[in-house]
Design a protein around this motif. Structure first.
Motif, PDB file in Angstrom:
ATOM      1  N   SER A 140       2.017   3.236   8.955  1.00  0.00           N
ATOM      2  CA  SER A 140       1.320   2.464   7.930  1.00  0.00           C
ATOM      3  C   SER A 140       0.385   3.398   7.169  1.00  0.00           C
ATOM      4  CB  SER A 140       0.526   1.317   8.568  1.00  0.00           C
ATOM      5  OG  SER A 140      -0.534   1.823   9.364  1.00  0.00           O
ATOM      6  N   ASP A 141      -0.191   2.863   6.097  1.00  0.00           N
ATOM      7  CA  ASP A 141      -1.159   3.624   5.284  1.00  0.00           C
ATOM      8  C   ASP A 141      -0.596   4.980   4.868  1.00  0.00           C
ATOM      9  OD1 ASP A 141      -2.981   1.520   5.709  1.00  0.00           O
ATOM     10  OD2 ASP A 141      -3.678   2.441   7.558  1.00  0.00           O
ATOM     11  N   VAL A 142       0.668   4.984   4.439  1.00  0.00           N
ATOM     12  CA  VAL A 142       1.300   6.226   3.986  1.00  0.00           C
ATOM     13  C   VAL A 142       0.823   6.529   2.567  1.00  0.00           C
ATOM     14  CG1 VAL A 142       3.464   7.427   3.574  1.00  0.00           C
ATOM     15  CG2 VAL A 142       3.309   5.725   5.408  1.00  0.00           C
ATOM     16  N   GLU A 143       0.194   7.674   2.389  1.00  0.00           N
ATOM     17  CA  GLU A 143      -0.339   8.063   1.084  1.00  0.00           C
ATOM     18  C   GLU A 143       0.071   9.493   0.764  1.00  0.00           C
ATOM     19  OE1 GLU A 143      -4.531   7.488   0.952  1.00  0.00           O
ATOM     20  OE2 GLU A 143      -4.423   5.315   1.335  1.00  0.00           O
ATOM     21  N   LEU A 144       0.486   9.721  -0.471  1.00  0.00           N
ATOM     22  CA  LEU A 144       0.847  11.060  -0.944  1.00  0.00           C
ATOM     23  C   LEU A 144      -0.275  11.617  -1.806  1.00  0.00           C
ATOM     24  CD1 LEU A 144       4.597  10.459  -1.914  1.00  0.00           C
ATOM     25  CD2 LEU A 144       3.680  11.399   0.217  1.00  0.00           C
ATOM     26  N   SER A 145      -0.518  12.914  -1.681  1.00  0.00           N
ATOM     27  CA  SER A 145      -1.596  13.543  -2.447  1.00  0.00           C
ATOM     28  C   SER A 145      -1.265  13.569  -3.936  1.00  0.00           C
ATOM     29  CB  SER A 145      -1.843  14.969  -1.946  1.00  0.00           C
ATOM     30  OG  SER A 145      -0.739  15.798  -2.269  1.00  0.00           O
ATOM     31  N   THR A 146      -2.307  13.592  -4.746  1.00  0.00           N
ATOM     32  CA  THR A 146      -2.132  13.636  -6.204  1.00  0.00           C
ATOM     33  C   THR A 146      -1.364  14.888  -6.628  1.00  0.00           C
ATOM     34  OG1 THR A 146      -4.171  12.389  -6.543  1.00  0.00           O
ATOM     35  CG2 THR A 146      -3.345  13.663  -8.411  1.00  0.00           C
ATOM     36  N   LYS A 147      -1.691  16.031  -6.006  1.00  0.00           N
ATOM     37  CA  LYS A 147      -1.034  17.279  -6.379  1.00  0.00           C
ATOM     38  C   LYS A 147       0.465  17.233  -6.100  1.00  0.00           C
ATOM     39  CE  LYS A 147      -1.508  22.285  -6.070  1.00  0.00           C
ATOM     40  NZ  LYS A 147      -2.310  23.414  -5.530  1.00  0.00           N
ATOM     41  N   PHE A 148       0.849  16.681  -4.949  1.00  0.00           N
ATOM     42  CA  PHE A 148       2.267  16.584  -4.621  1.00  0.00           C
ATOM     43  C   PHE A 148       2.978  15.643  -5.594  1.00  0.00           C
ATOM     44  CE2 PHE A 148       5.689  14.466  -2.153  1.00  0.00           C
ATOM     45  CZ  PHE A 148       6.525  15.567  -2.025  1.00  0.00           C
ATOM     46  N   GLN A 149       2.333  14.529  -5.940  1.00  0.00           N
ATOM     47  CA  GLN A 149       2.942  13.611  -6.905  1.00  0.00           C
ATOM     48  C   GLN A 149       3.135  14.286  -8.263  1.00  0.00           C
ATOM     49  OE1 GLN A 149       1.625   9.386  -6.860  1.00  0.00           O
ATOM     50  NE2 GLN A 149       0.152  10.044  -5.312  1.00  0.00           N
ATOM     51  N   GLN A 150       2.190  15.118  -8.651  1.00  0.00           N
ATOM     52  CA  GLN A 150       2.310  15.835  -9.927  1.00  0.00           C
ATOM     53  C   GLN A 150       3.475  16.823  -9.906  1.00  0.00           C
ATOM     54  OE1 GLN A 150      -1.621  17.507 -10.290  1.00  0.00           O
ATOM     55  NE2 GLN A 150      -2.449  15.695 -11.323  1.00  0.00           N
ATOM     56  N   ILE A 151       3.683  17.492  -8.762  1.00  0.00           N
ATOM     57  CA  ILE A 151       4.795  18.444  -8.636  1.00  0.00           C
ATOM     58  C   ILE A 151       6.133  17.724  -8.774  1.00  0.00           C
ATOM     59  CG2 ILE A 151       5.998  19.965  -7.015  1.00  0.00           C
ATOM     60  CD1 ILE A 151       3.272  20.805  -5.951  1.00  0.00           C
ATOM     61  N   ILE A 152       6.270  16.573  -8.130  1.00  0.00           N
ATOM     62  CA  ILE A 152       7.517  15.812  -8.230  1.00  0.00           C
ATOM     63  C   ILE A 152       7.706  15.270  -9.645  1.00  0.00           C
ATOM     64  CG2 ILE A 152       8.783  13.795  -7.381  1.00  0.00           C
ATOM     65  CD1 ILE A 152       8.540  16.094  -5.378  1.00  0.00           C
ATOM     66  N   GLY A 153       6.656  14.696 -10.219  1.00  0.00           N
ATOM     67  CA  GLY A 153       6.755  14.131 -11.563  1.00  0.00           C
ATOM     68  C   GLY A 153       7.083  15.174 -12.619  1.00  0.00           C
TER      69      GLY A 153
ATOM     70  N   ALA B 259       3.539  10.845 -13.165  1.00  0.00           N
ATOM     71  CA  ALA B 259       4.358   9.836 -12.492  1.00  0.00           C
ATOM     72  C   ALA B 259       3.812   9.533 -11.094  1.00  0.00           C
ATOM     73  CB  ALA B 259       5.801  10.310 -12.400  1.00  0.00           C
ATOM     74  N   VAL B 260       3.922   8.277 -10.696  1.00  0.00           N
ATOM     75  CA  VAL B 260       3.462   7.844  -9.381  1.00  0.00           C
ATOM     76  C   VAL B 260       4.621   7.905  -8.391  1.00  0.00           C
ATOM     77  CG1 VAL B 260       2.549   5.921  -8.034  1.00  0.00           C
ATOM     78  CG2 VAL B 260       1.681   6.354 -10.348  1.00  0.00           C
ATOM     79  N   THR B 261       4.376   8.559  -7.239  1.00  0.00           N
ATOM     80  CA  THR B 261       5.380   8.640  -6.177  1.00  0.00           C
ATOM     81  C   THR B 261       4.839   7.978  -4.921  1.00  0.00           C
ATOM     82  OG1 THR B 261       6.306  10.716  -7.035  1.00  0.00           O
ATOM     83  CG2 THR B 261       6.759  10.188  -4.726  1.00  0.00           C
ATOM     84  N   THR B 262       5.636   7.114  -4.325  1.00  0.00           N
ATOM     85  CA  THR B 262       5.274   6.481  -3.066  1.00  0.00           C
ATOM     86  C   THR B 262       6.296   6.871  -2.002  1.00  0.00           C
ATOM     87  OG1 THR B 262       6.514   4.481  -3.667  1.00  0.00           O
ATOM     88  CG2 THR B 262       4.160   4.529  -4.195  1.00  0.00           C
ATOM     89  N   ALA B 263       5.905   6.698  -0.735  1.00  0.00           N
ATOM     90  CA  ALA B 263       6.783   7.095   0.367  1.00  0.00           C
ATOM     91  C   ALA B 263       6.828   6.006   1.426  1.00  0.00           C
ATOM     92  CB  ALA B 263       6.314   8.408   0.980  1.00  0.00           C
ATOM     93  N   ASP B 264       7.973   5.909   2.068  1.00  0.00           N
ATOM     94  CA  ASP B 264       8.162   5.002   3.190  1.00  0.00           C
ATOM     95  C   ASP B 264       8.735   5.801   4.353  1.00  0.00           C
ATOM     96  OD1 ASP B 264       8.499   2.211   4.383  1.00  0.00           O
ATOM     97  OD2 ASP B 264      10.541   2.990   4.490  1.00  0.00           O
ATOM     98  N   LEU B 265       8.124   5.671   5.536  1.00  0.00           N
ATOM     99  CA  LEU B 265       8.593   6.376   6.725  1.00  0.00           C
ATOM    100  C   LEU B 265       9.300   5.394   7.643  1.00  0.00           C
ATOM    101  CD1 LEU B 265       5.466   8.615   7.509  1.00  0.00           C
ATOM    102  CD2 LEU B 265       7.501   9.217   6.198  1.00  0.00           C
ATOM    103  N   SER B 266      10.496   5.764   8.106  1.00  0.00           N
ATOM    104  CA  SER B 266      11.307   4.860   8.910  1.00  0.00           C
ATOM    105  C   SER B 266      10.710   4.627  10.297  1.00  0.00           C
ATOM    106  CB  SER B 266      12.729   5.403   9.049  1.00  0.00           C
ATOM    107  OG  SER B 266      12.726   6.638   9.747  1.00  0.00           O
TER     108      SER B 266
ATOM    109  N   VAL C 270      13.098   9.288 -17.186  1.00  0.00           N
ATOM    110  CA  VAL C 270      14.416   9.130 -16.551  1.00  0.00           C
ATOM    111  C   VAL C 270      14.512   7.859 -15.716  1.00  0.00           C
ATOM    112  CG1 VAL C 270      14.867  11.600 -16.488  1.00  0.00           C
ATOM    113  CG2 VAL C 270      13.734  10.511 -14.548  1.00  0.00           C
ATOM    114  N   GLY C 271      13.426   7.109 -15.601  1.00  0.00           N
ATOM    115  CA  GLY C 271      13.437   5.895 -14.790  1.00  0.00           C
ATOM    116  C   GLY C 271      13.061   6.165 -13.344  1.00  0.00           C
ATOM    117  N   THR C 272      13.620   5.367 -12.454  1.00  0.00           N
ATOM    118  CA  THR C 272      13.291   5.483 -11.023  1.00  0.00           C
ATOM    119  C   THR C 272      14.049   6.642 -10.380  1.00  0.00           C
ATOM    120  OG1 THR C 272      12.896   3.101 -10.863  1.00  0.00           O
ATOM    121  CG2 THR C 272      13.275   4.297  -8.802  1.00  0.00           C
ATOM    122  N   VAL C 273      13.285   7.497  -9.693  1.00  0.00           N
ATOM    123  CA  VAL C 273      13.863   8.657  -9.007  1.00  0.00           C
ATOM    124  C   VAL C 273      13.727   8.443  -7.501  1.00  0.00           C
ATOM    125  CG1 VAL C 273      13.689  11.149  -8.616  1.00  0.00           C
ATOM    126  CG2 VAL C 273      13.317  10.206 -10.911  1.00  0.00           C
ATOM    127  N   LYS C 274      14.824   8.677  -6.764  1.00  0.00           N
ATOM    128  CA  LYS C 274      14.818   8.553  -5.311  1.00  0.00           C
ATOM    129  C   LYS C 274      15.023   9.925  -4.682  1.00  0.00           C
ATOM    130  CE  LYS C 274      14.826   3.924  -5.040  1.00  0.00           C
ATOM    131  NZ  LYS C 274      13.818   3.125  -4.327  1.00  0.00           N
TER     132      LYS C 274
END
Length: 243
Positions: A148-161, A169-176, A219-223
């Motif tokens: 729970s409470d999975v959070e990605l850092s701003t810097k990592f989100q910027q690298i992906i975006g 771009a906002v990136t979220t994560a889900d851990l199985s 580009v829309g939603t990126v997985k």
């Protein structure tokens, strides 16, 4: 009357003496021992490369992620079914893991955090007699892990975006979630018939899939996804009380 009173007094005194003279069965059948203490968690971590699946652009070459060591408060409830066989429920305060970039993602530093919930059921075999002060044990069982409470850092989100022309771009994560096997070994030492000191070392065979979703306006939603191997060693030092 006085004779009867004297006889009753002697019986009461002998009964009281017998209670104190009887051996205290410490960790014996029917005993419940609750331990509380500090758990130090050391992941033996590795990961697969971060791979984009939508659009299907493949993996980022050389990318990876690692998991830092962490600590938390642990609680262990042990029920002795026999003098040697105990059933254990391991609980405690969920630890928070910090994830950091490795390889070509090392520049991102800390890439995220997650809280782990892992209630565990174990069967332990205690060696030696129930009255022994020092009792080693071995055991095994299973844990159910979720995050729970999975959070990605701003810097990592910027690298992906930035890879898709949208640094903001906002990136979220889900851990199985899932079950994982556990093996454990330790020693219990009787301080008094009611109080114990314990140390143990457990190994958990644990993996989790991290599924990322990025909302990139161009580009829309990126997985994307990666698989994290944690395989932690958990060292636990505790004080226990027998009920």
């Amino acid at each position: 009357m006085q004779q009867k009173f004297a006889v009753v007094s002697k019986i009461a005194a002998l009964s009281l003496f017998a209670c104190f003279a009887a051996p205290v069965m410490a960790q014996s059948a029917g005993s419940v021992v609750v331990n509380a203490g500090w758990a130090h968690i050391t992941p033996n971590d590795s990961s697969t490369a971060l791979t984009f699946t939508q659009p299907a652009l493949g993996a980022i070459p050389g990318s990876g992620a690692g998991v830092s060591r962490t600590e938390t408060l642990g609680i262990s409830v042990n029920y002795f079914y026999t003098d040697n066989l105990a059933f254990t429920a391991d609980l405690g305060v969920p630890p928070t893991y910090k994830l950091h970039g490795e390889g070509t993602l090392a520049a991102a530093g800390e890439i995220g955090t997650a809280k782990q919930w892992a209630p565990t059921g174990l069967v332990k075999y205690f060696f030696g007699d129930a009255k022994a002060k020092l009792r080693p044990y071995l055991g095994g069982g299973v844990t159910y892990v979720r995050y729970s409470d999975v959070e990605l850092s701003t810097k990592f989100q910027q690298i992906i975006g930035a890879k898709f022309g949208t640094p903001a771009a906002v990136t979220t994560a889900d851990l199985s979630s899932g079950f994982a096997p556990v093996i454990t070994g330790g020693i219990s030492y009787e301080i008094t018939p009611q109080w114990y000191a314990g140390v143990s070392l457990s190994y958990v065979k644990l993996k989790t899939d991290a599924n990322l979703t990025t909302l990139a306006t161009k580009v829309g939603t990126v997985k994307s996804n990666t698989t994290l191997t944690l395989d932690p060693l958990v060292a636990f030092a505790s004080i226990g009380y027998r009920f």
